[in-house]
Write a protein that holds these residues in place. Structure first.
Motif, PDB file in Angstrom:
ATOM      1  N   THR A   1       0.814  -1.221   0.000  1.00 23.74           N
ATOM      2  CA  THR A   1       0.000   0.000   0.000  1.00 23.74           C
ATOM      3  C   THR A   1       0.846   1.269   0.000  1.00 23.74           C
ATOM      4  O   THR A   1       0.300   2.367   0.139  1.00 23.74           O
ATOM      5  CB  THR A   1      -0.929   0.021   1.228  1.00 23.74           C
ATOM      6  OG1 THR A   1      -0.131  -0.097   2.419  1.00 23.74           O
ATOM      7  CG2 THR A   1      -1.922  -1.123   1.168  1.00 23.74           C
TER       8      THR A   1
ATOM      9  N   TYR B   1      -0.144   4.307  -1.980  1.00 20.81           N
ATOM     10  CA  TYR B   1      -1.321   5.040  -1.515  1.00 20.81           C
ATOM     11  C   TYR B   1      -1.072   5.781  -0.202  1.00 20.81           C
ATOM     12  O   TYR B   1      -1.615   6.863   0.011  1.00 20.81           O
ATOM     13  CB  TYR B   1      -2.494   4.067  -1.321  1.00 20.81           C
ATOM     14  CG  TYR B   1      -2.829   3.263  -2.550  1.00 20.81           C
ATOM     15  CD1 TYR B   1      -3.696   3.760  -3.517  1.00 20.81           C
ATOM     16  CD2 TYR B   1      -2.266   1.997  -2.753  1.00 20.81           C
ATOM     17  CE1 TYR B   1      -3.998   3.018  -4.650  1.00 20.81           C
ATOM     18  CE2 TYR B   1      -2.562   1.255  -3.880  1.00 20.81           C
ATOM     19  CZ  TYR B   1      -3.425   1.773  -4.824  1.00 20.81           C
ATOM     20  OH  TYR B   1      -3.717   1.048  -5.950  1.00 20.81           O
TER      21      TYR B   1
ATOM     22  N   ASN C   1       5.481  -1.206  -9.996  1.00 17.74           N
ATOM     23  CA  ASN C   1       5.253  -2.293  -9.051  1.00 17.74           C
ATOM     24  C   ASN C   1       5.388  -3.632  -9.768  1.00 17.74           C
ATOM     25  O   ASN C   1       4.677  -3.904 -10.740  1.00 17.74           O
ATOM     26  CB  ASN C   1       3.857  -2.183  -8.433  1.00 17.74           C
ATOM     27  CG  ASN C   1       3.588  -3.299  -7.443  1.00 17.74           C
ATOM     28  OD1 ASN C   1       4.144  -3.320  -6.350  1.00 17.74           O
ATOM     29  ND2 ASN C   1       2.742  -4.243  -7.830  1.00 17.74           N
TER      30      ASN C   1
ATOM     31  N   PHE D   1      -2.020  -9.009  -7.004  1.00 20.15           N
ATOM     32  CA  PHE D   1      -2.185  -7.575  -7.245  1.00 20.15           C
ATOM     33  C   PHE D   1      -3.594  -7.261  -7.741  1.00 20.15           C
ATOM     34  O   PHE D   1      -4.186  -6.243  -7.354  1.00 20.15           O
ATOM     35  CB  PHE D   1      -1.160  -7.099  -8.270  1.00 20.15           C
ATOM     36  CG  PHE D   1      -1.270  -5.630  -8.590  1.00 20.15           C
ATOM     37  CD1 PHE D   1      -0.659  -4.687  -7.783  1.00 20.15           C
ATOM     38  CD2 PHE D   1      -1.987  -5.195  -9.689  1.00 20.15           C
ATOM     39  CE1 PHE D   1      -0.759  -3.329  -8.071  1.00 20.15           C
ATOM     40  CE2 PHE D   1      -2.096  -3.851  -9.988  1.00 20.15           C
ATOM     41  CZ  PHE D   1      -1.480  -2.915  -9.176  1.00 20.15           C
TER      42      PHE D   1
ATOM     43  N   THR E   1      -5.890  -4.674  -5.774  1.00 14.30           N
ATOM     44  CA  THR E   1      -6.352  -3.453  -6.430  1.00 14.30           C
ATOM     45  C   THR E   1      -7.871  -3.351  -6.393  1.00 14.30           C
ATOM     46  O   THR E   1      -8.437  -2.274  -6.158  1.00 14.30           O
ATOM     47  CB  THR E   1      -5.860  -3.419  -7.886  1.00 14.30           C
ATOM     48  OG1 THR E   1      -4.429  -3.474  -7.904  1.00 14.30           O
ATOM     49  CG2 THR E   1      -6.315  -2.149  -8.582  1.00 14.30           C
ATOM     50  N   LYS E   2      -8.543  -4.471  -6.606  1.00 16.46           N
ATOM     51  CA  LYS E   2     -10.006  -4.476  -6.573  1.00 16.46           C
ATOM     52  C   LYS E   2     -10.523  -4.070  -5.200  1.00 16.46           C
ATOM     53  O   LYS E   2     -11.460  -3.265  -5.081  1.00 16.46           O
ATOM     54  CB  LYS E   2     -10.518  -5.865  -6.953  1.00 16.46           C
ATOM     55  CG  LYS E   2     -12.034  -5.985  -6.960  1.00 16.46           C
ATOM     56  CD  LYS E   2     -12.463  -7.393  -7.359  1.00 16.46           C
ATOM     57  CE  LYS E   2     -13.982  -7.526  -7.339  1.00 16.46           C
ATOM     58  NZ  LYS E   2     -14.410  -8.909  -7.721  1.00 16.46           N
TER      59      LYS E   2
ATOM     60  N   GLN F   1      -9.744  -0.300  -4.526  1.00 13.14           N
ATOM     61  CA  GLN F   1     -10.679   0.552  -5.254  1.00 13.14           C
ATOM     62  C   GLN F   1     -12.049   0.545  -4.593  1.00 13.14           C
ATOM     63  O   GLN F   1     -12.770   1.546  -4.635  1.00 13.14           O
ATOM     64  CB  GLN F   1     -10.787   0.086  -6.704  1.00 13.14           C
ATOM     65  CG  GLN F   1      -9.539   0.344  -7.532  1.00 13.14           C
ATOM     66  CD  GLN F   1      -9.641  -0.209  -8.938  1.00 13.14           C
ATOM     67  OE1 GLN F   1     -10.555  -0.982  -9.262  1.00 13.14           O
ATOM     68  NE2 GLN F   1      -8.702   0.170  -9.796  1.00 13.14           N
TER      69      GLN F   1
ATOM     70  N   LYS G   1      -6.782   5.916  -3.636  1.00  7.71           N
ATOM     71  CA  LYS G   1      -6.217   6.513  -4.846  1.00  7.71           C
ATOM     72  C   LYS G   1      -4.775   6.920  -4.581  1.00  7.71           C
ATOM     73  O   LYS G   1      -4.422   7.297  -3.470  1.00  7.71           O
ATOM     74  CB  LYS G   1      -7.022   7.741  -5.282  1.00  7.71           C
ATOM     75  CG  LYS G   1      -8.447   7.433  -5.718  1.00  7.71           C
ATOM     76  CD  LYS G   1      -9.160   8.700  -6.164  1.00  7.71           C
ATOM     77  CE  LYS G   1     -10.586   8.401  -6.605  1.00  7.71           C
ATOM     78  NZ  LYS G   1     -11.297   9.638  -7.044  1.00  7.71           N
ATOM     79  N   THR G   2      -3.968   6.832  -5.625  1.00 11.05           N
ATOM     80  CA  THR G   2      -2.587   7.286  -5.501  1.00 11.05           C
ATOM     81  C   THR G   2      -2.543   8.810  -5.528  1.00 11.05           C
ATOM     82  O   THR G   2      -3.489   9.472  -5.961  1.00 11.05           O
ATOM     83  CB  THR G   2      -1.728   6.734  -6.648  1.00 11.05           C
ATOM     84  OG1 THR G   2      -2.296   7.144  -7.902  1.00 11.05           O
ATOM     85  CG2 THR G   2      -1.676   5.219  -6.596  1.00 11.05           C
TER      86      THR G   2
ATOM     87  N   ASN H   1       1.908  -1.214 -13.001  1.00  8.91           N
ATOM     88  CA  ASN H   1       2.060  -2.546 -12.428  1.00  8.91           C
ATOM     89  C   ASN H   1       2.398  -3.545 -13.517  1.00  8.91           C
ATOM     90  O   ASN H   1       1.821  -3.517 -14.612  1.00  8.91           O
ATOM     91  CB  ASN H   1       0.780  -3.000 -11.728  1.00  8.91           C
ATOM     92  CG  ASN H   1       0.907  -4.420 -11.199  1.00  8.91           C
ATOM     93  OD1 ASN H   1       1.638  -4.674 -10.252  1.00  8.91           O
ATOM     94  ND2 ASN H   1       0.216  -5.359 -11.833  1.00  8.91           N
TER      95      ASN H   1
END
Length: 354
Positions: A162, A165, A177, A184, A188-189, A192, A197-198, A206
């Protein structure tokens, strides 16, 4: 009789036409095969090859153990890489809830599901992971704050890191990444799903760690071997000794001279290391163009005002920091072009004197 002979003649002509077409097709196939064989040298062979691409990593028995390993990926059997990544997220979440945390990860809880029981029964491994994460976070922030050159950061992670983020990234930072793709995708799912968010200051790319040619893939996505970079290792599965050797080869080819590679390396007992872990690691680093040093867990604990238990040094993991001493492939290419230009200018000057 004449009619019969004429039909026979037509049949012979038609038969010969089919034969000619077959011969032509056969010749074309042979020419195509010859052309393919002639051009086969143009195909790029993968830099990071067999262990990550062709073999399925075996679970490491010395990793954190579970009281009830129920972490699952869809309807499939529990994935050892997924379990390890979720356990690390669980440790970060538990650390963030402490009154005096070593670090804060507000996103780790979002990676966990209510039906996953990930309580570790190995207190030593849990404590070691906390110290390693603290060390990596602090070293990363220190390098980014003291130098404005490091804007390329490669995270070699378990797929649920993480840091993109939760950390503050300088403007124009580019994060790459490398991690197990399935882990991953799930991470990510879930991130989200909680709105993670970055930062606007950075870009995140990625790539699966078993990509066919990681060097080419990174370069196609903007990685520049003529600019300094940071390489951070924590959680990336390296099941075989050759996996680590090939990772060093990849970094040595891409990282500009002066780039930094640091993190935590887990050394399985089946790597058959004849020397001590410290001597072996320093020797491997030097062989690939790095100057590496070992950082003791007790030192990190002491800096964090914790009990410096020396028992962690006997575990199968090592904290390290290494500096790239060689020029990258990109730097060598620039130097080669510079030499060619100097030779051309010298030839022109010699011709004018004549």
């Amino acid at each position: 009789m004449v009619g019969g002979d004429s039909h026979k003649g037509q049949g012979e002509v038609l038969g010969s036409g089919k034969t000619n077409r077959r011969v032509q097709l056969t010749c074309r196939n042979k020419q195509t095969m010859a052309t393919n064989n002639h051009c086969s040298f143009l195909r790029h062979s993968p830099l990071v090859s067999s262990p990550w691409r062709n073999k399925k990593p075996t679970p490491n028995p010395s990793r954190v153990r579970f009281s009830r390993p129920s972490a699952q990926y869809g309807r499939e059997e529990p994935d050892p890489l997924l379990r390890a990544a979720l356990t690390s997220a669980w440790i970060r979440d538990q650390e963030s809830r402490r009154s005096d945390p070593l670090f804060i990860d507000t996103y780790a809880g979002g990676l966990l599901s209510s039906d996953e029981c990930l309580h570790s029964t190995n207190v030593s491994e849990l404590y070691r992971y906390r110290l390693a994460t603290k060390f990596i976070d602090d070293r990363l922030q220190q390098l980014l704050s003291t130098s404005d050159q490091f804007r390329q950061i490669v995270l070699l992670s378990d797929g649920m890191d993480t840091r993109p983020y939760r950390l503050n990234w300088p403007r124009l930072s580019v994060l790459y990444n490398l991690s197990p793709d399935r882990v991953f995708a799930l991470g990510t799912k879930r991130l989200q799903g909680i709105g993670a968010k970055t930062s606007r200051n950075c870009l995140l790319f990625n790539f699966p760690n078993d990509s066919r040619n990681l060097q080419e893939t990174l370069c196609k996505n903007g990685f520049n071997g003529n600019q300094p970079s940071l390489w951070v290792l924590q959680g990336l599965p390296l099941p075989y000794l050759i996996s680590f050797e090939e990772l060093l080869l990849l970094i040595s080819s891409l990282a500009m001279k002066g780039s930094i590679f640091f993190g935590e390396l887990h050394i399985p007992s089946d790597w058959m290391i004849s020397r001590t872990k410290e001597e072996w690691l320093e020797n491997v680093f030097l062989r690939h163009g790095f100057r590496g040093t070992i950082v003791k867990y007790s030192e990190v604990a002491g800096n964090s005002e914790l009990d410096p238990d020396t028992g962690f040094e006997a575990s199968g993991s090592i904290l390290f920091v290494a500096e790239q001493l060689r020029m990258s492939d990109g730097q060598m290419e620039v130097w080669r072009m510079h030499l060619e230009r100097m030779e051309e200018e010298a030839d022109e000057d010699g011709f004018e004197e004549l």
